[in-house]
Motif scaffolding. Structure first.
Motif, PDB file in Angstrom:
ATOM      1  N   ARG A  85      10.750 -18.188 -20.620  1.00  0.00           N
ATOM      2  CA  ARG A  85      12.424 -17.975 -20.761  1.00  0.00           C
ATOM      3  C   ARG A  85      12.921 -17.169 -19.978  1.00  0.00           C
ATOM      4  NH1 ARG A  85      14.868 -19.580 -25.427  1.00  0.00           N
ATOM      5  NH2 ARG A  85      16.765 -19.598 -24.265  1.00  0.00           N
ATOM      6  N   PHE A 135      17.069 -15.491 -18.628  1.00  0.00           N
ATOM      7  CA  PHE A 135      18.572 -15.648 -18.970  1.00  0.00           C
ATOM      8  C   PHE A 135      19.230 -14.474 -17.958  1.00  0.00           C
ATOM      9  CE2 PHE A 135      22.717 -14.030 -21.090  1.00  0.00           C
ATOM     10  CZ  PHE A 135      23.063 -15.351 -20.980  1.00  0.00           C
ATOM     11  N   ASP A 136      20.029 -15.109 -17.132  1.00  0.00           N
ATOM     12  CA  ASP A 136      20.883 -14.039 -16.168  1.00  0.00           C
ATOM     13  C   ASP A 136      21.880 -15.099 -15.813  1.00  0.00           C
ATOM     14  OD1 ASP A 136      21.992 -12.576 -14.263  1.00  0.00           O
ATOM     15  OD2 ASP A 136      19.786 -11.696 -13.470  1.00  0.00           O
ATOM     16  N   PRO A 137      23.176 -14.973 -16.312  1.00  0.00           N
ATOM     17  CA  PRO A 137      24.208 -15.760 -16.151  1.00  0.00           C
ATOM     18  C   PRO A 137      24.705 -15.167 -14.677  1.00  0.00           C
ATOM     19  CG  PRO A 137      24.863 -14.047 -17.721  1.00  0.00           C
ATOM     20  CD  PRO A 137      23.210 -13.954 -17.485  1.00  0.00           C
ATOM     21  N   ASP A 191      24.834 -18.130 -12.195  1.00  0.00           N
ATOM     22  CA  ASP A 191      25.831 -19.377 -12.073  1.00  0.00           C
ATOM     23  C   ASP A 191      26.828 -19.175 -11.205  1.00  0.00           C
ATOM     24  OD1 ASP A 191      24.389 -20.146 -14.435  1.00  0.00           O
ATOM     25  OD2 ASP A 191      25.677 -19.121 -15.943  1.00  0.00           O
ATOM     26  N   GLY A 211      19.815 -19.543 -14.180  1.00  0.00           N
ATOM     27  CA  GLY A 211      20.253 -18.375 -14.676  1.00  0.00           C
ATOM     28  C   GLY A 211      20.151 -18.505 -16.148  1.00  0.00           C
ATOM     29  N   TYR A 212      19.645 -19.821 -16.787  1.00  0.00           N
ATOM     30  CA  TYR A 212      19.197 -20.069 -18.293  1.00  0.00           C
ATOM     31  C   TYR A 212      18.333 -21.176 -18.242  1.00  0.00           C
ATOM     32  CZ  TYR A 212      20.641 -20.730 -23.209  1.00  0.00           C
ATOM     33  OH  TYR A 212      20.645 -20.721 -24.616  1.00  0.00           O
ATOM     34  N   HIS A 268      15.254 -23.958 -23.553  1.00  0.00           N
ATOM     35  CA  HIS A 268      14.550 -23.481 -24.689  1.00  0.00           C
ATOM     36  C   HIS A 268      13.288 -24.276 -24.632  1.00  0.00           C
ATOM     37  CE1 HIS A 268      17.817 -21.225 -26.642  1.00  0.00           C
ATOM     38  NE2 HIS A 268      18.416 -22.167 -26.399  1.00  0.00           N
TER      39      HIS A 268
END
Length: 475
Positions: free
Chosen positions: A306, A308-310, A313, A327-328, A331
């Motif tokens: 996984r 996550f780094d917005p 975007d 960036g996401y 799941h």
């Protein structure tokens, strides 16, 4: 009660007593083991030591499931084994592997095999030997999985591929294939954390038979992808290429002077030691150690996890990443995630890697002492490279104009700034030049740049002394 009944009662009571005592002793032993286990877990030193051991194993040997990409998608293993074993092309010989900067762990080889190599009895131009070495798990950062009949089934990579090398305990074993980064060799004992400035990542990836996945991602042909990959050269890698598609810096500028055009967008591989106490990592300060580990394991190594780094975007800055949702990452079941649970152990190991010490005779002590005074005085280096972190404690980023260079690489990162890179143990990575893109070939050129940028007025002798001090630094 008859005498026999009385005897039976006594025996029964005795058995019951022994059974009770046995239960108590057993419970006591179980409790002791549980208490010791609890104490072991609660002991922070013991806990840290075990995490470091796990982190080292992850750093050296964990592929995070990336075989699905390097073997399954790119089919890199087919180029390694060659047509003779069911792959494609001539295969990769040990000499070729050494020439592109791959390193061999001497401790994974038997004494007999090492002796045969030293005596020239092993054909280093035979890809069969490469496969044998891969079976021994002796190639740093590369794992091969084999079929029952001996052919390669797939291949994966580890952190150690870029951020480890080997010592120069067997200098003759470079076999004329490469002149290694000073202090390192080709076949030797592992040096974890050292930047492998001999490693030609682009040339290795360009060997893969099927680059269609990268070509589709970048919106170009496989031939163009190979051209870009081969432009990087030894010791460099472009982590942002799959985010923004910018393969070349059109105008390299230092101190207001355009020095080159269309410079490859790849940056030098940095060391993975000396990171303790440093807030931001990478040349442009993307994030801290665990952030970059997650970034690389997921997006660059193509492991299974996984992320996550917005900030990714931002379609104007990162058009490819924004289009593909980098960036996401979607799941997945925690049971399928091969990365996230390992980030803590991996970080602790990286923070624990000891800094190398300069070799005797590698710098002039008297000159280094004078250079120390200049570093904190007239040259003003300590204003940013604060001893002993050798970077700023805190948010260690600067605008390109502050250090008199172009903004190309800075603009490829969220904060659009350059990090004050820690300069401890700089003697371990002198091959390939200095600054993020290696634009300055020597420390003399670096000092000249800052002398001009900050109007320091350093004399030739002062520059010499300052460089001797830089060569003496460690963490």
């Amino acid at each position: 009660m008859t005498p026999s009944t009385s005897r039976i009662s006594v025996i029964a009571l005795s058995i019951l007593w022994l059974f009770t005592v046995g239960l108590a002793v057993g419970r006591s032993r179980i409790d002791d083991r549980q208490n010791k286990e609890k104490q072991r877990i609660q002991d922070p030193i013991q806990n840290a030591a075990e995490k470091v051991k796990r982190g080292r194993r992850i750093f050296r040997f964990d592929t995070f499931g990336d075989q699905a990409f390097w073997g399954g998608t790119l089919k890199l293993h087919q180029a390694i084994e060659g047509a003779r074993f069911g792959g494609v092309g001539p295969g990769v010989s040990p000499r070729t592997a050494l020439a592109v900067g791959l390193k061999i762990d001497v401790d994974a080889l038997s004494h007999e095999l090492l002796e045969e190599i030293e005596r020239g009895r092993i054909n280093l131009d035979d890809p069969t030997v490469t496969l044998a070495i891969l079976r021994l798990k002796a190639v740093l950062g590369v794992t091969g999985e084999f079929k029952a009949r001996g052919a390669l089934n797939t291949v994966g990579i580890q952190c150690a591929l870029c951020h480890s090398t080997v010592d120069d305990s067997h200098p003759s074993l470079c076999a004329g294939a490469v002149t290694p980064n000073p202090g390192s060799g080709c076949i030797g004992h592992r040096l974890d954390g050292w930047a492998n400035r001999d490693l030609n990542v682009g040339a290795i990836v360009a060997l893969a038979p099927d680059l269609s996945a990268l070509a589709t991602l970048l919106g170009t042909s496989q031939d163009n992808v190979r051209t870009v990959l081969r432009s990087w050269g030894p010791g460099k890698f472009d982590a942002e290429l799959i985010l923004d598609g910018k393969a070349f810096n059109p105008r390299q500028i230092s101190n207001g002077v355009m020095t080159r055009t269309n410079v490859p967008g790849a940056t030098l591989i940095p060391p993975a030691f000396g990171l303790g106490g440093v807030n931001l990592h990478t040349w442009t300060g993307w994030g801290s150690v665990p952030h970059w580990n997650a970034f690389v394991a997921n997006l660059e190594m193509h492991g299974v996890g996984r992320f996550f780094d917005p900030r990714l975007d931002n379609a104007a800055q990162f058009p490819i990443a924004a289009t593909h949702g980098f960036g996401y990452l979607p799941h997945i079941s925690p049971d399928d995630d091969k990365i996230t649970s390992k980030l803590s152990d991996l970080q602790l190991y990286q923070l624990s890697i000891p800094s190398p010490q300069p070799r005797a005779g590698s710098f002039e002590p008297a000159a280094a002492t004078r250079g120390d005074e200049l570093f904190s005085g007239k040259a003003g280096c300590n204003n940013c490279h604060v001893e002993p972190l050798w970077t700023e404690p805190g948010w260690n980023l600067h605008l390109p104009a502050e250090v008199c260079v172009d903004a190309f690489q800075a603009d490829r990162a969220p904060d659009q700034r350059y990090r004050t890179s820690p300069i401890g143990a700089i003697f371990t990575h002198t091959k390939g030049g200095f600054f993020h893109d290696g634009r300055f070939p020597t420390l003399d050129a670096v000092v000249d740049h800052y002398n001009t940028c900050f109007h320091l007025g350093l004399s030739a002798s002062e520059k010499h002394d300052l460089i001797q001090y830089l060569l003496s630094l460690t963490f």
